[in-house]
Design a protein around this motif. Structure first.
Motif, short mmCIF file in Angstrom:
data_model
loop_
_atom_site.label_atom_id
_atom_site.label_comp_id
_atom_site.label_asym_id
_atom_site.label_seq_id
_atom_site.Cartn_x
_atom_site.Cartn_y
_atom_site.Cartn_z
N ALA A 243 -2.78 3.60 -2.84
CA ALA A 243 -2.84 2.72 -4.02
C ALA A 243 -2.27 1.34 -3.67
O ALA A 243 -1.37 1.21 -2.83
CB ALA A 243 -2.08 3.33 -5.18
N LEU A 244 -2.82 0.31 -4.33
CA LEU A 244 -2.34 -1.06 -4.14
C LEU A 244 -1.39 -1.43 -5.28
O LEU A 244 -1.72 -1.26 -6.45
CB LEU A 244 -3.52 -2.04 -4.11
CG LEU A 244 -4.53 -1.83 -2.98
CD1 LEU A 244 -5.67 -2.83 -3.11
CD2 LEU A 244 -3.87 -1.96 -1.62
N THR B 54 -6.14 1.72 7.76
CA THR B 54 -6.07 3.17 7.60
C THR B 54 -5.42 3.57 6.28
O THR B 54 -5.75 4.59 5.70
CB THR B 54 -5.31 3.80 8.79
OG1 THR B 54 -5.35 5.21 8.66
CG2 THR B 54 -3.86 3.32 8.83
N GLY B 55 -4.48 2.77 5.78
CA GLY B 55 -3.82 3.10 4.52
C GLY B 55 -4.76 3.10 3.34
O GLY B 55 -4.60 3.88 2.40
N LEU B 56 -5.77 2.24 3.37
CA LEU B 56 -6.72 2.17 2.27
C LEU B 56 -7.60 3.41 2.20
O LEU B 56 -8.16 3.73 1.16
CB LEU B 56 -7.60 0.92 2.40
CG LEU B 56 -6.86 -0.41 2.28
CD1 LEU B 56 -7.82 -1.56 2.54
CD2 LEU B 56 -6.21 -0.56 0.91
N ALA B 57 -7.76 4.12 3.32
CA ALA B 57 -8.59 5.32 3.35
C ALA B 57 -7.80 6.57 2.95
O ALA B 57 -8.38 7.63 2.76
CB ALA B 57 -9.18 5.53 4.74
N ALA B 58 -6.48 6.44 2.77
CA ALA B 58 -5.67 7.61 2.47
C ALA B 58 -6.05 8.23 1.13
O ALA B 58 -5.96 9.45 0.95
CB ALA B 58 -4.19 7.22 2.46
N ALA B 59 -6.49 7.40 0.17
CA ALA B 59 -6.88 7.93 -1.13
C ALA B 59 -8.08 8.86 -1.03
O ALA B 59 -8.28 9.72 -1.89
CB ALA B 59 -7.19 6.78 -2.10
N ALA B 60 -8.90 8.70 0.02
CA ALA B 60 -10.07 9.56 0.21
C ALA B 60 -9.73 10.80 1.04
O ALA B 60 -10.62 11.62 1.31
CB ALA B 60 -11.19 8.78 0.88
N GLY B 61 -8.47 10.95 1.44
CA GLY B 61 -8.06 12.16 2.13
C GLY B 61 -8.25 12.13 3.64
O GLY B 61 -8.23 13.19 4.27
N ILE C 276 0.86 -1.18 0.00
CA ILE C 276 0.00 0.00 0.00
C ILE C 276 0.90 1.23 0.00
O ILE C 276 1.71 1.41 0.91
CB ILE C 276 -0.92 0.04 1.24
CG1 ILE C 276 -1.81 -1.21 1.28
CG2 ILE C 276 -1.80 1.29 1.20
CD1 ILE C 276 -2.76 -1.23 2.46
N THR C 277 0.74 2.07 -1.02
CA THR C 277 1.55 3.28 -1.10
C THR C 277 0.99 4.35 -0.17
O THR C 277 -0.08 4.18 0.43
CB THR C 277 1.56 3.81 -2.54
OG1 THR C 277 0.23 4.17 -2.93
CG2 THR C 277 2.08 2.74 -3.50
N GLU C 278 1.71 5.46 -0.04
CA GLU C 278 1.29 6.53 0.87
C GLU C 278 -0.05 7.15 0.46
O GLU C 278 -0.78 7.67 1.30
CB GLU C 278 2.37 7.61 0.92
CG GLU C 278 3.65 7.15 1.60
CD GLU C 278 4.67 8.27 1.69
OE1 GLU C 278 4.36 9.38 1.18
OE2 GLU C 278 5.75 8.05 2.27
N ASP C 279 -0.36 7.13 -0.85
CA ASP C 279 -1.63 7.69 -1.30
C ASP C 279 -2.75 6.66 -1.35
O ASP C 279 -3.82 6.91 -1.89
CB ASP C 279 -1.48 8.36 -2.66
CG ASP C 279 -0.97 7.39 -3.73
OD1 ASP C 279 -0.69 6.22 -3.37
OD2 ASP C 279 -0.84 7.79 -4.90
#
Length: 334
Positions: A131-132, A236-243, A126-129
């Motif tokens: 993405a998988l 929590t990383g998966l929600a990072a794309a939603a800000g 999981i990237t910082e933004d």
């Protein structure tokens, strides 16, 4: 005269049955003879599989077996290679491939009707933004598209004892996956379950539809997803794309999707407790909700999303908030 005709007809039928049984015996004998010698043709078989999959795979050993009326290839120690033959984080202990013998003979190409994958291990970052990314697969995603096209073109796909390992910085999430995909011409039916024993969370998916799953404009399908997540901070990383970042709380929810030739309608019903959400911008403002439940509807119309929510109930401490309905529109890119 009628009796004589019946006798000749009976004799003809018996002869036809005898010829059929003899041909069937020859077919089975030749088939078993060929599959017994499969290991002698390991490299040509791998080359054909690579051509069919649109990717490069390696296997420690290939054997053949004859089950009922169909041959199977058994591949052990399977690895998938990416561009420049760099290793991809995908490993299979065993892959059984059921061959469509009639289709193979008719097209002079290897045609497959069933895949059974055992001991799959797939590593995802999981990237910082949010993405998988599968290590070894380039950003363009050509390898993953080739793999999806191959899997969805197979008549039957089964995953047994599969593991999905998701890496989020120093945190590792371990999931167990069971999956069954059946195809009858253009109709497909999928059942899957994803369980994380260490995090006590689970996800279930049931889907069926007509069309090519990788081509949304041609797909007509219904999807139902059910989930139980006792600790949302693990994702929590998966929600990072939603800000935003999920810091605490539990979540139970269901999602229904209806896909009709590119148009998507969604209905979600969820309930959360002890929820803490922090924005990734605006100085990281935090929102804390002791309870939150709602039903959300959304539909893609003309390149934008129309959404609405009803039955919204929230509690913060001893204060309770209720909202009967709300709606809005999101343009693409918002």
């Amino acid at each position: 005269m009628t009796h004589s005709f019946l006798n000749r007809l009976t004799n003809t039928l018996w002869v036809a049955i005898a010829i059929f049984v003899m041909l069937l015996a020859i077919y089975v004998s030749l088939g078993r003879f060929v599959v017994a010698r499969v290991s002698e043709f390991q490299q040509p078989i791998l080359q054909e599989l690579n051509h069919r999959l649109g990717m490069v795979i390696e296997a420690d050993q290939i054997r053949g077996r004859w089950t009922a009326m169909a041959p199977y290839l058994e591949l052990e120690g399977v690895r998938i290679l990416g561009d420049d033959h760099m290793p991809v984080a995908v490993h299979l202990e065993r892959l059984d491939i059921g061959l469509n013998l009639a289709g193979t003979v008719a097209s002079f190409k290897m045609e497959m009707h069933a895949l059974v994958a055992s001991g799959l291990q797939l590593h995802v970052d999981i990237t910082e933004d949010g993405a998988l990314v599968i290590p070894g697969i380039p950003a363009g995603g050509g390898l993953s598209k080739s793999l999806l096209r191959f899997l969805f073109a197979t008549g039957s796909l089964q995953l047994e004892q599969a593991r999905l390992i998701v890496h989020e910085g120093d945190i590792e999430h371990d999931f167990r996956i069971d999956l069954n995909l059946r195809r009858d011409e253009d109709f497909r039916r999928l059942r899957a379950s994803v369980v994380s024993p260490s995090q006590r969370s689970w996800f279930r998916v049931i889907a069926e539809g007509i069309g090519e799953p990788t081509k949304l404009d041609d797909l007509r399908a219904q999807v139902h997803i059910e989930s139980h997540v006792p600790e949302v901070s693990n994702y929590t990383g998966l929600a990072a794309a939603a800000g935003f970042r999920l810091e605490d709380g539990e979540l139970d929810g269901q999602l229904w999707l209806n896909i009709d030739a590119g148009e998507i309608k969604a209905l979600a019903d969820f309930a959360a407790g002890d929820l803490q959400i922090r924005q990734l911008v605006d100085d990281g403002k935090r929102l804390q909700l002791d309870e939150l439940s709602a039903q959300v509807q959304a539909a893609s119309v003309g390149g934008r999303w129309q959404y609405g929510a009803s039955g919204i109930n929230a509690r913060v401490g001893d204060k309770t908030f209720q909202l009967n309905a709300m709606s809005g529109v999101l343009e693409n890119g918002e």
